[in-house]
Every structure is written in C-alpha cells, then in structure tokens.
Design a protein around this motif. Structure first.
Motif, short mmCIF file in Angstrom:
data_model
loop_
_atom_site.label_atom_id
_atom_site.label_comp_id
_atom_site.label_asym_id
_atom_site.label_seq_id
_atom_site.Cartn_x
_atom_site.Cartn_y
_atom_site.Cartn_z
N SER A 8 32.66 47.10 45.57
CA SER A 8 33.85 46.36 45.14
C SER A 8 33.88 46.20 43.63
N ALA B 139 28.49 46.42 49.85
CA ALA B 139 29.94 46.20 49.82
C ALA B 139 30.35 45.49 48.54
N HIS C 98 35.17 39.84 53.16
CA HIS C 98 34.31 40.71 53.96
C HIS C 98 33.34 39.87 54.81
N THR C 99 32.73 38.86 54.20
CA THR C 99 31.79 38.00 54.93
C THR C 99 32.50 37.20 56.00
N ASP D 257 36.76 39.76 47.39
CA ASP D 257 36.42 40.77 48.40
C ASP D 257 35.18 40.36 49.20
N LEU E 203 25.93 43.91 53.04
CA LEU E 203 26.79 43.05 52.21
C LEU E 203 26.61 43.32 50.72
#
Length: 83
Positions: free
Chosen positions: A62, A58, A18-19, A14, A55
């Motif tokens: 996750s 997130a 995402h990055t 994830d 980040l």
C-alpha cells in the motif's frame, strides 16, 4: 495522488480497512461454523496474518503504490445529478 495526502494516511486507511475486513470475515466464518467464541477465532486469524507477514506485506504494498494513486472524484463532481 493529491498533494495534500501523504503516504502515511494511505497506509493507515488501507491497513485499517484490510484488518477490519479480515477480522469481520474471520468472525463471520467462525460464527457460521458454530464456533463458541467467533471473536477469539477472528483475532487468532489476525494474529496469524500479522506473524506470517501477510498484514505487513499488505501495508508495504500500500505504501509502495500510494505514489501512483490518482484522485478520480473532485469536489466539483461529487454531487450526483439526475437528469
């Protein structure tokens, strides 16, 4: 969640996705705006997201929610049959 998958694998997958989406979107936006160095602008956005805790938040969410993930598609149902 599948017993063979661990939380670390979910966080890494994830987090990388995402990055990558963040950097891709930042680069495309900078390129569309006519920036001379869209890759640099994308990484500045990524660094800002890292230092402003977007980040890490997130990644934490996750990892926190990875325990309730369920595998929907199994090996027996992975082939698509048209009828």
């Amino acid at each position: 969640m599948n017993p063979g998958q661990d939380t670390t694998r979910v966080i890494v997958t994830d987090g990388l996705l995402h990055t990558a989406v963040l950097l891709l979107y930042g680069g495309l936006t900078a390129w569309a705006a006519g920036d001379e160095a869209p890759v640099d602008s994308a990484f500045v956005t990524g660094i800002f997201a890292l230092f402003s805790l977007q980040l890490p938040a997130a990644w934490s969410l996750s990892g926190w929610r990875s325990g309730s993930l369920q595998v929907v598609l199994t090996a027996a149902h992975s082939d698509v049959r048209t009828g």
